[in-house]
Design a protein around this motif. Structure first.
Motif, short mmCIF file in Angstrom:
data_model
loop_
_atom_site.label_atom_id
_atom_site.label_comp_id
_atom_site.label_asym_id
_atom_site.label_seq_id
_atom_site.Cartn_x
_atom_site.Cartn_y
_atom_site.Cartn_z
N SER A 914 0.86 -1.18 0.00
CA SER A 914 0.00 0.00 0.00
C SER A 914 0.88 1.22 0.00
N LYS A 915 0.84 1.98 -1.05
CA LYS A 915 1.74 3.14 -1.20
C LYS A 915 1.16 4.36 -0.51
N LYS A 916 0.93 4.23 0.76
CA LYS A 916 0.33 5.34 1.48
C LYS A 916 1.39 6.40 1.77
N SER A 917 2.48 5.98 2.31
CA SER A 917 3.50 6.95 2.68
C SER A 917 4.79 6.21 2.90
N SER A 918 5.90 6.87 2.51
CA SER A 918 7.20 6.25 2.74
C SER A 918 7.70 6.54 4.15
N LYS A 919 6.97 7.32 4.91
CA LYS A 919 7.42 7.70 6.24
C LYS A 919 7.16 6.59 7.25
N LEU A 920 8.20 6.24 7.96
CA LEU A 920 8.05 5.28 9.07
C LEU A 920 7.63 6.04 10.33
N MET A 1033 7.08 -3.82 20.27
CA MET A 1033 8.28 -3.24 19.71
C MET A 1033 7.97 -2.32 18.54
N SER A 1034 6.88 -2.59 17.83
CA SER A 1034 6.51 -1.74 16.69
C SER A 1034 6.25 -0.31 17.13
N PHE A 1035 5.78 -0.12 18.36
CA PHE A 1035 5.54 1.23 18.87
C PHE A 1035 6.84 2.01 18.94
N PHE A 1036 7.92 1.37 19.39
CA PHE A 1036 9.20 2.05 19.52
C PHE A 1036 9.86 2.24 18.16
N ASP A 1037 9.52 1.36 17.19
CA ASP A 1037 10.05 1.53 15.84
C ASP A 1037 9.51 2.81 15.20
N THR A 1038 8.31 3.18 15.52
CA THR A 1038 7.64 4.30 14.84
C THR A 1038 7.48 5.54 15.71
N VAL A 1273 5.75 -13.52 8.39
CA VAL A 1273 5.92 -12.37 9.29
C VAL A 1273 5.92 -11.08 8.49
N ARG A 1274 5.20 -10.09 9.00
CA ARG A 1274 5.32 -8.71 8.51
C ARG A 1274 5.39 -7.80 9.73
N TYR A 1275 6.11 -6.69 9.57
CA TYR A 1275 6.33 -5.81 10.73
C TYR A 1275 5.08 -5.02 11.10
N ARG A 1276 4.34 -4.58 10.10
CA ARG A 1276 3.09 -3.87 10.34
C ARG A 1276 2.08 -4.31 9.30
N SER A 1277 0.83 -4.03 9.60
CA SER A 1277 -0.24 -4.56 8.76
C SER A 1277 -0.18 -4.02 7.34
N ASN A 1278 0.41 -2.84 7.14
CA ASN A 1278 0.43 -2.25 5.81
C ASN A 1278 1.76 -2.45 5.09
N THR A 1279 2.59 -3.38 5.60
CA THR A 1279 3.88 -3.65 4.96
C THR A 1279 3.91 -5.08 4.42
N PRO A 1280 4.76 -5.33 3.43
CA PRO A 1280 4.82 -6.67 2.84
C PRO A 1280 5.45 -7.68 3.79
N LEU A 1281 5.31 -8.95 3.45
CA LEU A 1281 5.88 -10.02 4.27
C LEU A 1281 7.40 -9.94 4.27
N VAL A 1282 7.99 -10.15 5.44
CA VAL A 1282 9.44 -10.20 5.56
C VAL A 1282 9.91 -11.65 5.53
N LEU A 1283 9.19 -12.53 6.25
CA LEU A 1283 9.43 -13.98 6.17
C LEU A 1283 8.23 -14.60 5.46
N PHE A 1313 11.00 -15.70 17.35
CA PHE A 1313 11.11 -16.65 18.45
C PHE A 1313 10.81 -15.96 19.79
N PHE A 1314 11.25 -14.73 19.93
CA PHE A 1314 11.00 -13.99 21.17
C PHE A 1314 9.69 -13.20 21.12
N ARG A 1315 9.00 -13.31 20.01
CA ARG A 1315 7.70 -12.65 19.78
C ARG A 1315 7.80 -11.13 19.94
N LEU A 1316 8.96 -10.57 19.56
CA LEU A 1316 9.01 -9.12 19.40
C LEU A 1316 8.17 -8.72 18.21
N VAL A 1317 8.07 -9.63 17.27
CA VAL A 1317 7.16 -9.48 16.13
C VAL A 1317 6.26 -10.71 16.14
#
Length: 1508
Positions: A914-920, A1033-1038, A1273-1283, A1313-1317
């Motif tokens: 979803s090309k909403k914004s490039s801003k993290l 952890m996603s809260f601290f990422d953004t 795995v994806r980091y956020r709902s609007n980002t593509p799969l990482v794994l 494994f640590f469920r940070l994601v």
């Protein structure tokens, strides 16, 4: 002769003794001071203007009608101007038109009433016609968009003002003389003159300025032509009148009232107020070195702003002169009401004097406040950039001494306290003057009994001094503990990922709460001490009045209404300096502490330019030359970290620095950069320098911005740098390529990506000398090899000639003819370097080429032997039958891993993003509109529910009732009817009882509300901290840490101190206001007719003002966070910034952020004064009308004693009215802090830490079996799969090595494994338990991890290796012994209690990694994860660590990410991950027997190690 006569007869000249001069003066006096000649002069001017306008209009019309081509002549244009553009009108236009209309109506009414003479009627008629014509002309200006008034009109308004001024002078002379001889009342001329004077004054200013207030659209938008820039504040170009009444801010308030203000709608500061201007002045005024000032910050501020200080002092003196006019007039008002007046018109004079005094008081108060706050803003505008500039110059040990958290407080808290102190500063010296004047007035009323009043006030002052010293101590301890808390919070935010990995949230929560509890303990003492002071100050007027009246009765002084209410009014006036004096002293003491802290910081040691001699473009062959160099990280040079350094590096040489962990490799680079204190010797650097730090420093911004680092874009060279640093593949996988925003501290990038981005930044700068500190530690073997070759010998100049194939670029390299100094642990690179430096214990022990030094000493040979041992495994695996290892394979089987990955990248089914914004990092959200009532409810009822605030409200009512009861008792006992039966004993006894009851009520109320506020503040902080620790952890990422820090510092300070202090004051203010209305209306009942419109106006003004003020306060908080964040980010990367000589660019960016924040502050307090002037003038006007009614009403309706009581209360109506409204607005603005904290108490939480009914067995995981099934795995709902669908099984006890190019998803796999994601799909099963059903702490505490970035916390070795404190000293020493640190720690005097600085900066990166290993050894988990655990150590230490792991974790399942192939070759299985998918998973030997990505990687590593 009376010049004030209305007669038009010439004065009779008395010839006896008259000289020519006296005759001339009599004639001039008659012409200019007598009304009749004045009328003639003004009528002449009026007729002249009318005649001019008439002739001009007739000429214009005549030419228009007689023109042959009317449609094409300029005569067809209107009289003034005509343009078909869109326009708008400002408040200036509307006020000008209103003034003309009012004057027209005034003179028309005067014409009707002036029937005594034909001359008078004609005069008023001419005046009315003239101003009617002017009103029509002004309307014409709007119609035809005239920007300036006609010159004739401007000249008329100026002349008219001076003539009206003459009218006023003669009217005043006449009115003064009326009571003496003529005994005549107000004339029509008098009324018209006094009303028209302020209107003429306004028109005079309009004439001087010249502009009409009609603004054309092109003029309105001219300031906004440059995209993204705001217009300059209206204050910059405002007229004197506009500044006097804050008319210039009307457009902004109007815009804010219509819709919520946005940040880009707030005008920028005036050029003279901007940070760059003020900071330049500050720097120029800084004491010279020969002045040796101990308090340079204070001295420099005085030098910069003494004029502003003097002006505010002048305004304070003017205010002081007019504030006692009211009490002085009470006696005259009471005498007049008693029929003792000297003239029937004396009451009107008294009201007029009162009105003028109140007007002067209101104007001086608010201009004092405005200028004091503006001065405070200028101080912040000065100090913040200066602190930032100093931060960029700090030496290493100075940065350690202060710490980031403390420096944040310097900027956020200390500068704010200095700013706030400006409002309180003059109260310190004004208080004795005010008290002195008050005592003089009291002496005139009460005689010698004033001595008791003086003694009472002395006791209060003595108490104030003692209380101030006590508060000073408490405040110092509060600030000290707040610094510690902020440092702990900052550290927690920086290392949140590690804290969550280790399940240490409880520990850090307890650690921060320990600091908070200490802070809260001192805060509790401070607030209750301030409450004591408030109780004393509020009780002083009644208690001192009781003592004074008692003494007066004993001395036989007669107490009448005028005396007692003059006395109580003076005491109420003295209540202000008495009440504000302690707060002023507190502010002063806080400011002095802040100045001491700032002095200490500004005098901290800086990096000296003398430590390194730098030359640009110098000749010769030497690039770096160190002769007999001794260096220390300590500014005093007590501990010598580098000794006997002699080094000469030729231009174009590639030099490698090797050595064991802690040998001084990074320190040697720092000495070349000039970062270390040079104890002795000489350092010379020839050319520009680029630096790549061992610990990656990445800014919050796009990848492109990080690489360019302030340089302009050179697209071909930029693209080539991307290739050479192996970033192409990463950018392909990112949705927005190089426009992808990097999170704070590079939190959304892998370690390798961050390292390559900062390497690309260095390469793009095209410098002469490159200092690379272990840049290959965080990248995979292939990428490291490619980078090494790409950065070996290719020049920018050659590249600009022709674009050669990529493989040729790798051979030639990017840094041909560049001097490169490389710190590395990768022995396999050393064959290709020109020189190798071997270090041990801070000394260079070997120097030369690879083969030359191999057998010349033990140090280098030990490193090489350790590397060769590790390579045996690689060579055993890579020698495949039929292939010769001595030649690089050309077959497809040996295609490098990046080629395979690139070839497949297009076929991977990547979801459409979803090309909403490039801003993290999203823009900080803010509430708009009114602060929700739920916020008030939550604050007021958080602790004790509705009962607490209800009791406070009832106590406030009772307290005000007791105050009113005392005044009613005074009025009753001092009335004329009671004079004959006056009982002194009963009078003073009842008055004393009422005073004691009042003191008890105010004390109970103050203590209760302080307790309620403190407990609420503690509860809100606890809730916010718990919610932050529970956040995913996603809260601290953004979320930038600055946003969290601003809530934990500035917002929490507001909730801790300001809200408990001022919320109770607001409640008391409104109750006091009601009492004033009640008493005023009771004794001057017609005033009741004005109360409703007055209340409506106040409510309307409050809403109109608050709509903008609320948003300005919110935006002030929002724009403050980037200033804090940018500063902490800059301090973290200060070595990189200084290496690239980029301090100026960073300082300019800081200036932009400071200006953006200060413009909110400036317009916020300007709007405060806009509101204050209007509300206080309204209150003063109503009070004067009420006084007029008391003069008009018969004496049988209103009694003299009630006149005195009403005036006593009414004197404070204007100030109480304003402060009640303003303080309620202030509280609403400060409630924004509660609102912002509340935002961080409702953060979506990660899953539960502990789930009671799902506890794993105590020995889980017992076997270490791992099953991964279709893991996505994806980091956020609007980002593509990482794994993307990983499935595999690991048998308990297996050692699995995970390889793959940087950014392929290796570290993400560990995070899952640590469920940070949390997985988007699939599951992970460990020993038969799905980890997704367990509590997070139950899960994380059972796994061990050595993270990619070694993290140490400020404290000791013991607190770092065992933060929770669950192991014995013996166990810790054994752990240190196993991780090779026992000797290092034992050598320190404090042993296990040896200091670990913030971020572990006093330990090398390798030592930090070994300490992290020690934690895992203590923990002894059955499932161990290693994310580049040995990336920052040399091969010898790596071999030892691998041996330790094999021995200590023989039965454990180990999943290890490694870029060193020997580490992987020792594993049972190898997992190859690429683009989030499992490409290969098998035994190393099996993978090497067939075509495989792993085989290509091993081949690449073997080739590199053999120097191919």
């Amino acid at each position: 002769m009376s010049f004030a006569s209305f007669s038009c007869a010439f004065p009779q000249i008395q010839t006896s003794g008259d000289t020519f001069l006296s005759t001339l003066l009599q004639w001039l006096g008659f012409i200019f001071l007598s009304p009749c000649p004045q009328r003639a002069i003004l009528s002449f001017v009026d007729v002249l203007l009318l005649l001019f306008l008439f002739v001009f209009a007739v000429t214009k019309l005549w030419k228009r009608f007689t023109s042959n081509d009317a449609s094409h002549t300029e005569l067809n244009k209107p009289l003034i101007r005509n343009n078909p553009s869109i326009f708008s009108t400002t408040i200036r236009f509307k006020l000008t038109l209103a003034a003309a209309l009012v004057l027209t109506i005034l003179y028309t009414v005067a014409c009707v009433f002036a029937f005594r003479s034909f001359t008078s009627e004609v005069f008023w008629l001419v005046q009315a016609i003239t101003h009617a014509v002017l009103a029509v002309l002004i309307t014409h200006e709007k119609k035809f968009e005239a920007v300036t008034h006609p010159l004739s009109v401007r000249v008329y308004w100026i002349v008219n003002f001076f003539v009206i001024l003459l009218f006023t002078v003669s009217a005043v002379i006449r009115l003064v003389s009326v009571g003496v001889d003529e005994r005549k009342g107000f004339q029509v001329d008098d009324v018209a003159t006094f009303v028209s004077l302020p209107l003429s004054l306004f028109l005079f200013f309009v004439a001087v300025k010249g502009t009409t207030g009609v603004v054309l659209s092109k003029e309105e938008t001219q300031a906004l032509v440059d995209e993204g820039k705001s217009e300059v504040t209206g204050y910059a170009s405002a007229s004197v009148l506009s500044k006097a009444f804050w008319i210039w801010i009307n457009p902004l308030l109007r815009k804010g009232y219509k819709s919520a203000l946005k940040i880009d709608e707030i005008p920028t500061l005036s050029p003279e107020h901007r940070a760059e201007t003020i900071s330049a002045i500050f720097e120029s005024k800084w004491p010279k070195s020969n002045e040796r000032s101990k308090n340079p910050v204070r001295l420099t501020l005085l030098r910069c702003f003494w004029k502003e200080l003097a002006f505010t002092a002048f305004l304070a003196v003017i205010r002081l002169c007019v504030m006692f006019v009211g009490p002085v007039l009470i006696q005259s008002f009471v005498d007049f009401a008693s029929g003792k007046g000297r003239s029937p018109y004396e009451g009107y004079y008294l009201v007029l004097i009162l009105l003028v005094a109140k007007f002067a008081e209101v104007m001086t108060i608010h201009h004092f406040n405005f200028n004091a706050q503006k001065l405070g803003m200028l101080i912040r505008s000065t100090l913040i950039p200066s602190l930032y500039r100093k931060g960029l110059k700090l030496s290493f040990s100075a940065r350690q001494d202060h710490g980031v958290g403390t420096i944040v407080n310097y900027m956020a808290v200390d500068t704010q306290q200095l700013s706030d102190m400006m409002l309180q500063l003059h109260a310190v010296w004004m208080m004795p003057v005010q008290v002195g004047i008050g005592l003089v007035l009291l002496y005139k009323c009460l005689g010698a009994s004033v001595i008791m009043a003086f003694l009472g006030l002395v006791c209060v002052f003595v108490y104030s001094v003692i209380a101030n010293r006590r508060n000073n101590k408490f405040q110092f301890n509060v600030m000290t503990n707040r610094d510690s808390r902020m440092k702990a919070v900052n550290e927690m935010l920086n290392y949140m990922r590690v804290i969550k990995f280790q399940a240490w949230e409880h520990h850090f929560n307890q650690r921060i709460m320990d600091f908070r509890n200490k802070e809260y303990g001192w805060l509790f003492k401070l607030m209750f001490s301030i409450s004591d002071s408030i109780i004393v100050m509020w009780s002083t007027p009644m208690l001192v009045s009781t003592i004074t009246f008692g003494t007066a009765i004993l001395l036989g002084v007669k107490l009448d209404a005028a005396t007692v209410f003059t006395t109580t009014t003076v005491f109420k006036i003295l209540q202000e300096p008495i009440r504000t004096f302690p707060q002023s002293m507190i502010s002063l003491s806080q400011a002095m502490i802040s100045l001491e802290r700032l002095d200490k910081f500004m005098l901290s040691r800086e990096v000296s330019n003398d430590w390194v001699e730098r030359e640009e473009g110098c000749g010769g062959q030497t690039a770096v030359d160190i002769i007999d160099g001794t260096f220390s990280w300590d500014d005093h040079g007590l501990l010598k970290d580098l000794k006997n350094i002699n080094l000469e590096i030729k231009k174009g040489e590639l030099t490698a620095i090797v050595g064991t962990v802690g040998s001084g490799k990074s320190s040697l680079l720092a000495s070349i950069l000039g970062e270390m204190h040079k104890v002795s010797g000489k350092v010379r650097v020839c050319g520009s320098v680029a630096y790549v730090a061992q610990t990656s420093w990445i800014q919050n911004g796009t990848i492109e911005e990080n690489i360019l680092f302030g340089l302009p874009m050179n697209r071909p060279w930029y693209n080539e740098v991307i290739k050479m640093c192996c970033l192409e593949k990463d950018l392909e996988l990112m949705d927005y390529g190089d426009q992808t925003e990097i999170g704070e501290r590079g939190i959304n990038m892998s370690g390798g990506q961050k390292q390559r981005i900062q390497l690309a930044r260095a390469v793009y700068q095209d410098c002469d000398i490159y200092l690379l500190d272990d840049v290959f530690s965080a990248v995979d073997a292939h990428t490291g090899s490619e980078i090494f070759k790409a950065c070996a010998s290719f020049s920018l100049e050659e590249f600009s000639v022709c674009l050669v194939p990529f493989m040729q670029q790798c051979v030639r390299g990017a840094l041909k003819d560049k001097t490169t100094i490389l710190v590395t642990h990768q022995v396999d690179f050393l064959h290709n370097v020109d020189r190798i430096l071997v270090m041990r214990e801070g000394m260079i022990v070997q120097s030369g080429r690879y083969n030359d030094i191999l057998d010349s000493g033990l140090d280098f040979k030990a490193l090489v032997d350790a590397h060769d041992t590790s390579m045996e495994l690689v060579e055993q695996g890579v020698v495949i039958p039929g292939e010769n290892l001595s030649k690089p394979s050309k077959s497809p089987e040996a295609v490098p891993i990046y080629m395979v990955a690139n070839g497949e990248s297009n076929s991977l089914g990547q979801p459409e993003s979803s090309k909403k914004s490039s801003k993290l990092i999203k823009e900080e959200g803010r509430e708009t509109g009114k602060v929700s009532l739920d916020i008030y409810k939550r604050y007021l009822t958080e602790v004790y529910g509705w009962w607490g605030i209800t009791v406070v409200f009832i106590l406030s009512l009772l307290w005000q009732a007791s105050m009113m009861a005392s005044d009613y008792w005074l009025a009753y006992e001092t009335s004329e009817e009671r004079a004959q039966i006056f009982n002194p004993s009963m009078f003073i006894s009842i008055y004393a009882i009422i005073a004691v009851v009042s003191v008890i009520l105010v004390a109970t109320r103050s203590y209760l509300f302080t307790l309620l506020g403190l407990k609420t503040a503690q509860t809100l902080f606890t809730q916010m901290l718990n919610c932050i620790l529970h956040a995913p952890m996603s809260f601290f990422d953004t979320t930038p840490s600055g946003r969290i820090l601003s809530r934990a510092s500035t917002d929490q300070t507001s909730v801790d101190v300001l809200l408990p202090l001022f919320t109770g004051v607001v409640i008391a203010m409104y109750i006091t206001l009601l009492s004033i209305f009640f008493i005023t209306c009771q004794n001057s009942w017609p005033t009741a007719l004005l109360i409703i419109p007055l209340l409506w106006l106040n409510i309307w003004y409050r809403g109109y003002y608050l709509a903008s003020s609320r948003e300005l306060t919110r935006m002030d908080s929002i724009t403050k966070a980037p200033v804090i964040h940018y500063f902490s980010e800059s301090i973290a990367g200060v070595m990189t910034i200084r290496a690239f000589k980029n301090q100026k660019k960073f300082w300019e960016e800081n200036l932009k952020r400071v200006n953006a924040n200060l413009r909110m502050d400036f317009h916020n307090y300007s709007s405060n004064e806009w509101l204050g002037v209007r509300l206080e003038l309204l209150g003063s006007f109503v009070f004067c009308i009420s006084s007029m009614f008391m003069i008009i009403l018969p004496s049988n309706i209103i009694k003299p004693e009630n006149v005195g009581m009403t005036l006593s209360y009414g004197m404070s109506l204007n100030s109480v009215l304003f402060w009640a409204v303003f303080m309620s607005c202030f509280i609403e603005n400060k409630m924004v802090s509660v609102e912002r904290i509340k935002q961080f108490t409702v953060i979506p939480s990660e899953p539960a830490w502990n789930i009671k009914d799902r506890l794993p067995p105590s020995n889980w995981p017992g076997q270490g079996n791992v099953d991964i099934k279709d893991l996505q795995v994806r980091y956020r709902s609007n980002t593509p799969l990482v794994l993307k669908g990983i499935s595999l099984s690991i048998i308990g006890g297996e050692k699995v090595g995970v390889v793959g190019r940087t950014g392929s998803g290796k570290s993400t796999l560990i995070q899952v494994f640590f469920r940070l994601v949390e997985p988007a799909g699939g599951k992970i099963i460990v020993d038969g338990i799905d980890i997704s059903v367990l509590g997070l702490h139950d899960l994380r505490s059972r796994f061990g991890i050595i993270p990619q970035e070694p993290v140490l916390f400020e404290g000791t070795v013991r607190s770092n290796i065992d933060p929770i404190g669950q192991y014995t000293d013996d166990e810790i020493w054994k752990s240190l012994e196993r991780c090779q640190l026992k000797e290092v720690v034992a050598a320190k005097p404090e042993k296990l209690d040896s200091l670990v600085a913030d971020n572990g900066e006093n330990w090398s990166v390798g030592q930090r990694q070994l300490l992290c290993l020690g934690r895992v050894i203590l923990k002894r988990s059955r499932l161990l994860f290693m994310d580049e655990a040995t990336a920052s150590v040399d091969s010898q230490t790596d071999g030892v660590i691998q041996k330790i792991i094999r021995e200590d974790f023989a039965s454990c399942t180990i999943i290890s990410i490694a870029h060193r192939i020997p580490t992987v070759m020792d594993c049972d299985k190898v997992l190859v991950v690429d683009a989030g998918r499992v490409k290969e998973f098998d035994k190393p030997s099996e993978l090497l027997q067939r075509q495989s990505l792993f085989g290509a990687l091993v081949q690449e590593y073997a080739n590199r190690s053999n120097g191919i």
